[in-house]
Design an enzyme around this catalytic site. Structure first.
Site, PDB file in Angstrom:
ATOM      1  N   HIS A  17      17.627  16.901 -46.045  1.00  0.00           N
ATOM      2  CA  HIS A  17      16.696  16.090 -46.817  1.00  0.00           C
ATOM      3  C   HIS A  17      16.883  16.380 -48.303  1.00  0.00           C
ATOM      4  CE1 HIS A  17      14.101  19.586 -47.418  1.00  0.00           C
ATOM      5  NE2 HIS A  17      14.034  19.779 -46.115  1.00  0.00           N
ATOM      6  N   HIS A  20      17.410  19.898 -49.808  1.00  0.00           N
ATOM      7  CA  HIS A  20      18.750  20.464 -49.719  1.00  0.00           C
ATOM      8  C   HIS A  20      19.641  19.920 -50.837  1.00  0.00           C
ATOM      9  CE1 HIS A  20      17.416  20.426 -45.318  1.00  0.00           C
ATOM     10  NE2 HIS A  20      17.445  21.708 -45.655  1.00  0.00           N
ATOM     11  N   CYS A 125       7.396  34.070 -37.354  1.00  0.00           N
ATOM     12  CA  CYS A 125       7.506  32.620 -37.461  1.00  0.00           C
ATOM     13  C   CYS A 125       8.888  32.196 -37.000  1.00  0.00           C
ATOM     14  CB  CYS A 125       7.267  32.148 -38.897  1.00  0.00           C
ATOM     15  SG  CYS A 125       7.484  30.350 -39.080  1.00  0.00           S
ATOM     16  N   CYS A 128      10.743  30.058 -39.766  1.00  0.00           N
ATOM     17  CA  CYS A 128      11.262  30.853 -40.891  1.00  0.00           C
ATOM     18  C   CYS A 128      12.290  31.876 -40.426  1.00  0.00           C
ATOM     19  CB  CYS A 128      10.131  31.616 -41.591  1.00  0.00           C
ATOM     20  SG  CYS A 128       8.930  30.619 -42.469  1.00  0.00           S
ATOM     21  N   CYS A 143       1.556  30.592 -40.491  1.00  0.00           N
ATOM     22  CA  CYS A 143       2.653  30.731 -41.448  1.00  0.00           C
ATOM     23  C   CYS A 143       2.281  29.989 -42.731  1.00  0.00           C
ATOM     24  CB  CYS A 143       3.938  30.141 -40.870  1.00  0.00           C
ATOM     25  SG  CYS A 143       5.284  29.987 -42.070  1.00  0.00           S
ATOM     26  N   HIS A 146       5.057  26.832 -42.944  1.00  0.00           N
ATOM     27  CA  HIS A 146       5.104  25.798 -41.911  1.00  0.00           C
ATOM     28  C   HIS A 146       3.733  25.480 -41.318  1.00  0.00           C
ATOM     29  CE1 HIS A 146       9.322  27.284 -41.986  1.00  0.00           C
ATOM     30  NE2 HIS A 146       9.557  25.987 -41.926  1.00  0.00           N
ATOM     31  N   LYS A 294       5.162  21.144 -49.881  1.00  0.00           N
ATOM     32  CA  LYS A 294       6.608  21.305 -49.942  1.00  0.00           C
ATOM     33  C   LYS A 294       7.275  20.281 -49.034  1.00  0.00           C
ATOM     34  CE  LYS A 294      10.330  24.301 -48.358  1.00  0.00           C
ATOM     35  NZ  LYS A 294      10.672  25.431 -47.490  1.00  0.00           N
ATOM     36  N   LYS A 297      11.101  18.966 -43.265  1.00  0.00           N
ATOM     37  CA  LYS A 297      11.289  18.108 -42.093  1.00  0.00           C
ATOM     38  C   LYS A 297      10.179  18.339 -41.078  1.00  0.00           C
ATOM     39  CE  LYS A 297      14.487  15.128 -40.629  1.00  0.00           C
ATOM     40  NZ  LYS A 297      15.039  14.055 -41.449  1.00  0.00           N
TER      41      LYS A 297
END
Length: 504
Positions: A17, A20, A125, A128, A143, A146, A294, A297
């Site tokens: 995405h 990146h 997690c 992570c 987390c 996430h 943030k 995905k």
């Protein structure tokens, strides 16, 4: 001098995405700029393919981790290629050469006395691939990245004596006060160290998708240690038959703030344990935000970079990310903001400046840039701009360097409005002044295009070719460095109008 720049390696548990793309483009901007300065550059990116996140994603899809890694690594390669990134190597942590080099370094750490057997218990997690301290959890036991509920896990594994590097890391930070930037991230990492370091897991017992521990093949090396070592291992096999480690190490790493602890604390300690020099610099950037979260995905709030490039073009995306978001800070993105930057700055300022200047030279000077002295007022204002841009990029201030360049673009637009060369062309006795104005505009566009090339390589190269001046070296980025006489060529619109329904 050599310059070695890396991106993080990207997890293959999902497709790429815009987040990146962000780090990859930043690294490419630095690599291209350093090549303009004559540096010996090596630029690394790639994919992180081991560990629980990949194994779980593969299981949910009914495929093997290897199949998923093979499939999604291609998508990341496609993204890098589509971004027009000039990476020298694309590493995959499933490369057998990487795995062998990881085992060799981990064995060195073991033999140096920094590894022991133990039992770990804590909140973990799986997305992570990281154990979380109680202080890191949010809303009870979620987390912080996430936002999923975590379970406590307990397992017997091998430990790395991170605590043994408390004093060496504090000394490193004291002696190299700029090696982690921006400063707030330096302070954050140092604060974590000063709170006291605990030993960490070197291996995982219940996983098989990973690099086997060389002295205990019943376990695999913890994915983060495997992943961090890519920056070092890649140099040993990126070019067949040649080890580039001595030539390029240590590296400048670009990473996002969520992996600060691994890179600014654990990574230098691992290197010290293996008797390897720590990185040259860590630069920590913020998050790209959508709906105040943030871009991720797993949160379903991503922008597809391929779709953006299909509509607006790669150069526009490369420009927008570092114009809209100050590199190093969090910043919000939106389709509306993209369209505004595209129209107002790319089309109306840089693109329109070229679209006005070149036809004026074609019409009034037969397509040849007239020889003239650069106007004193512009020469004074543009003096040292290349040095200012270089200084900001040395500090990895990618957005600040772009602002320096864009000040020149805007000054040239004011200059063409103030001087009105279309009016000078009709005035008797104004031939000399018209020559100077047209020369200044052509020379200013050349200067800007050399400096903005790392950000928008295709557009800048097209404009330089149309100006008959294709020298990309940083030495060429001086106003008045090229005399008149170059022949102007044809130039299609650099940033054509995008209809709103196309961008919807």
């Amino acid at each position: 001098m050599s310059f070695y720049v890396t991106t993080p390696i990207y997890y293959v548990n999902a497709e790429p995405h815009l987040g990146h793309a962000y780090t990859t483009i930043a690294a490419d901007i630095l690599a291209r700029h350093m090549r303009q300065r004559g540096e010996d550059v090596f630029f690394l990116t790639g994919t992180d393919e081991h560990g629980e996140p990949v194994a779980q994603a593969a299981e949910s899809l009914g495929v093997t981790p290897r199949d998923l890694a093979d499939k999604n690594s291609v998508r990341f390669r496609d993204l890098v290629r589509r971004l027009n990134a000039t990476n020298d190597f694309f590493i995959r942590t499933s490369d057998p050469e990487h795995e062998a080099a990881v085992q060799e370094v981990v064995q060195r750490i073991h033999d140096a006395g920094y590894v022991y057997e133990g039992t770990y218990e804590g909140y973990y997690c799986p997305r992570c691939a990281d154990f979380k301290t109680d202080a890191e959890l949010v809303d009870g036991n979620k987390c912080p990245i996430h936002l999923i509920v975590l379970e406590r896990e307990k397992e017997d594994n091998w430990f790395f004596k991170l605590s043994a590097f408390q004093e060496p890391l504090e000394k490193l930070y004291a002696e190299r006060s700029d090696w982690v930037a921006p400063r707030n991230r330096y302070n954050e990492a140092l604060s974590f160290i000063k709170q006291g370091l605990n030993d960490i897991s070197l291996s995982r017992a219940r996983l098989t998708w990973g690099v086997p521990v060389p002295w205990d093949e019943s376990q695999v090396i913890y994915v983060w240690i495997d992943a961090l070592l890519n920056y070092y291992t890649a140099l040993s096999y990126a070019r067949e038959g040649e080890d580039l480690t001595e030539r390029y190490w240590p590296a400048t790493h670009l990473i996002a703030k969520d992996i600060l602890k691994f890179h600014a604390v654990i990574w230098p300690a691992l290197l010290m344990a293996a008797d390897i020099e720590p990185p040259r610099k860590l630069y920590i950037h913020g998050y790209l935000l959508m709906d105040e979260h943030k871009m991720s995905k797993s949160l379903g709030n991503v922008i597809d970079p391929f779709e953006v490039m299909d509509i607006f073009g790669t150069d526009a995306l490369r420009f927008y990310l570092f114009r809209e978001v100050n590199f190093g800070q969090d910043g919000s993105l939106s389709p509306e903001g993209f369209e505004t930057r595209y129209t107002t700055e790319l089309a109306n300022e840089y693109g329109n400046l070229a679209a006005r200047t070149l036809p004026l030279i074609q019409r009034h000077r037969g397509g040849v840039v007239p020889p003239a002295d650069p106007p004193a007022e512009l020469a004074a204002e543009f003096e040292g701009v290349a040095e200012r841009v270089a200084a900001k990029l040395d500090a990895v201030d990618v957005s600040g360097a772009l602002e320096e360049i864009w000040q020149v673009v805007r000054r040239l637009n004011r200059y063409v409005q103030d001087e009105a060369p279309w009016k000078l062309a009709k005035e008797e006795g104004a031939e000399g002044r018209l020559d100077q104005v047209l020369y200044a505009l052509a020379e200013g566009l050349r200067l800007v295009s050399v400096l903005v090339y790392p950000y928008m390589p295709d557009s800048a190269a097209r404009l330089l070719a149309a100006l008959g001046q294709e020298d990309l070296s940083i030495d060429a980025a001086a106003f008045g460095a090229r005399p008149g006489g170059a022949r102007i060529g044809e130039l299609a619109p650099l940033f054509p109008r995008i209809e709103r329904d196309e961008a919807a």
